[in-house]
Design a protein around this motif. Structure first.
Motif, short mmCIF file in Angstrom:
data_model
loop_
_atom_site.label_atom_id
_atom_site.label_comp_id
_atom_site.label_asym_id
_atom_site.label_seq_id
_atom_site.Cartn_x
_atom_site.Cartn_y
_atom_site.Cartn_z
N CYS A 133 39.78 44.18 22.64
CA CYS A 133 38.65 44.52 23.52
C CYS A 133 39.05 45.33 24.76
O CYS A 133 38.22 46.02 25.35
N GLY A 134 40.33 45.21 25.17
CA GLY A 134 40.75 45.85 26.41
C GLY A 134 40.85 44.82 27.53
O GLY A 134 40.36 43.70 27.41
N THR A 135 41.52 45.22 28.62
CA THR A 135 41.72 44.29 29.73
C THR A 135 41.33 44.94 31.06
O THR A 135 41.39 46.17 31.21
N ILE A 136 40.94 44.09 32.00
CA ILE A 136 40.62 44.55 33.36
C ILE A 136 41.76 44.15 34.28
O ILE A 136 42.18 42.99 34.29
N ASP A 137 42.27 45.11 35.04
CA ASP A 137 43.34 44.83 36.01
C ASP A 137 42.71 44.27 37.28
O ASP A 137 42.23 45.01 38.14
N ILE A 138 42.71 42.92 37.38
CA ILE A 138 42.04 42.26 38.51
C ILE A 138 42.71 42.62 39.84
O ILE A 138 42.04 42.88 40.84
N GLU A 139 44.03 42.65 39.84
CA GLU A 139 44.76 42.96 41.08
C GLU A 139 44.35 44.32 41.63
O GLU A 139 44.09 44.47 42.83
N LYS A 140 44.28 45.32 40.74
CA LYS A 140 43.90 46.67 41.17
C LYS A 140 42.45 46.68 41.66
O LYS A 140 42.10 47.35 42.63
N ALA A 141 41.60 45.92 40.96
CA ALA A 141 40.19 45.86 41.34
C ALA A 141 40.02 45.25 42.74
O ALA A 141 39.20 45.72 43.53
N LEU A 142 40.82 44.23 43.04
CA LEU A 142 40.69 43.55 44.33
C LEU A 142 41.34 44.35 45.46
O LEU A 142 40.80 44.43 46.56
N THR A 143 42.50 44.96 45.19
CA THR A 143 43.23 45.66 46.26
C THR A 143 42.71 47.07 46.51
O THR A 143 42.67 47.51 47.66
N GLU A 144 42.30 47.75 45.43
CA GLU A 144 41.85 49.15 45.58
C GLU A 144 40.35 49.32 45.43
O GLU A 144 39.82 50.41 45.67
N GLY A 145 39.68 48.24 45.03
CA GLY A 145 38.21 48.29 44.92
C GLY A 145 37.70 49.15 43.78
O GLY A 145 36.58 49.65 43.82
N ILE A 146 38.50 49.34 42.73
CA ILE A 146 38.06 50.13 41.57
C ILE A 146 38.15 49.28 40.31
O ILE A 146 38.95 48.36 40.23
N LYS A 147 37.31 49.61 39.35
CA LYS A 147 37.33 48.89 38.08
C LYS A 147 38.42 49.47 37.19
O LYS A 147 38.22 50.47 36.51
N ALA A 148 39.60 48.89 37.25
CA ALA A 148 40.72 49.39 36.46
C ALA A 148 40.69 48.77 35.07
O ALA A 148 40.93 47.57 34.92
N PHE A 149 40.38 49.58 34.09
CA PHE A 149 40.21 49.08 32.72
C PHE A 149 41.26 49.70 31.79
O PHE A 149 41.44 50.92 31.79
N GLU A 150 41.95 48.85 31.07
CA GLU A 150 42.91 49.31 30.06
C GLU A 150 42.22 49.21 28.70
O GLU A 150 42.01 48.11 28.18
#
Length: 356
Positions: free
Chosen positions: A118-135
């Motif tokens: 399904c893919g993964t969401i990089d929570i750390e990047k989302a919290l620190t940079e405020g963007i939806k980082a999706f792999e």
């Protein structure tokens, strides 16, 4: 990438060189012509060429237009097949680079995790940079292509549910820690398996558009031909592939023409009523059987270059569309595909295949 280099690394057996297994080959071709049929489940003995045939399909897949450098193979014009990023670029009137590429086929390994699929969401990047980082996962790669699952009956039921939900809805949604990301995931799902290793649950089996059965070839001369074909391919794959180039090109052309013709084909009302009568009298649950049979009959007429549908088209596809939707009777020894053909003969008034 150099196509010749790729072929040298991993040569694919030509689809047109495969001997026998007509039911499986037809089901695959019809799904390429009309992906809305809903995929194929191929069940059969070990060593009957299931994986070889599915992988041979790659050469026949037509080209599609995609947005360059987009991990989801986004359609440049259809919003239903675009990623959020591409939609955003269109709203901002940015010029999209459009390229032609072959429809892709993605293999799903048995040991794949849900994150890999399904893919993964990089929570750390989302919290620190405020963007939806999706792999992106395999479902993203398979969008507008084919997803092949070998030994699907051994796959974890939860993963099968995920695959079938995505195939049915055309979307994949990943949620984690309050962050949700969706992307298009419209693909042809092809599963193969050996019935000795267990059947799929009926409610999952029903979600596959078609069900093809393959068996071991009994004819001695055919078996010899298959062995000779395989030996020739193994000895010199490139020469073997070259010898089938014209047949492959002709079939590619036929598929492309069929895809163009598909929208012009209508099924007469009386034939549609008969299809639904067969489904009703066989106690097929739901309406998927009716819908898939209609679609498959249209795709078959298109493959044969016609805009008119005949009862023979329906007779050819209806066992593939209904056999896995019949309720199992433990005392019934007859093949479910033959039961479907018997009901077809009653409803259409034919006593044998020869009379069509």
């Amino acid at each position: 990438m150099d196509n010749n280099l790729f072929e040298e690394k991993r040569p694919v057996f030509p689809f047109t060189a495969i001997v026998g297994q007509e039911e499986m080959k037809l089901a695959l071709l019809l799904n390429v012509i009309d992906p809305k049929i809903g995929g194929v489940m191929i069940m059969g003995d070990r060593g009957t060429g299931k994986s070889t045939t599915v992988r041979a399909l790659v050469d026949l897949l037509p080209e599609i237009q995609v947005v360059a450098n987009d991990p989801f193979n986004s359609h440049p014009y259809d919003p239903e097949l675009m990623s959020d990023e591409v939609r955003k670029q269109i709203k901002e009137n940015k010029n999209l680079e459009i390229v032609n590429t072959k429809i892709s086929m993605v293999d799903l390994p048995l040991g794949a995790t849900e994150d890999r699929v399904c893919g993964t969401i990089d929570i750390e990047k989302a919290l620190t940079e405020g963007i939806k980082a999706f792999e992106p996962g395999l479902l993203a790669k398979a969008n507008r292509g084919i997803l092949y699952v070998d030994e699907v009956n051994l796959l974890d039921d939860h993963l099968v549910d995920v695959l079938l939900d995505s195939a049915a809805s055309g979307w994949n949604t990943v949620e984690r820690e309050g962050i949700s990301i969706s992307h298009p995931a419209r693909f042809i799902l092809i599963g193969s398996g050996n019935p000795e290793e267990g059947e799929l649950r009926p409610q999952l089996l029903d979600r596959f558009g078609m069900h093809a059965q393959v068996g071991t070839v009994k004819d001695a001369e055919l078996r010899v031909k298959i062995v000779e074909q395989r030996a020739a391919f193994d000895q010199n794959p490139q020469n073997f592939r070259n010898s089938y180039k014209n047949a492959q090109d002709n079939l590619c052309f036929q598929i492309n023409e069929a895809r163009k013709l598909l929208s012009q084909i209508q099924i007469p009302y009386d034939l549609r009523v008969n299809i639904s009568r067969i489904c009703a009298e066989l106690n097929v649950d739901g309406l998927r059987g009716d819908i898939v049979t209609n679609r498959a009959a249209k795709a078959l007429a298109a493959l044969r270059g016609r805009t008119e549908i005949t009862p023979k088209d329906i007779m050819t596809v209806i066992p593939l569309c209904l056999r896995h939707r019949l309720r199992k009777d433990p005392l019934e020894s007859i093949d479910s595909g033959l039961l479907v053909l018997e009901k077809f003969s009653q409803v259409f008034g034919y006593t044998s295949k020869a009379s069509i």
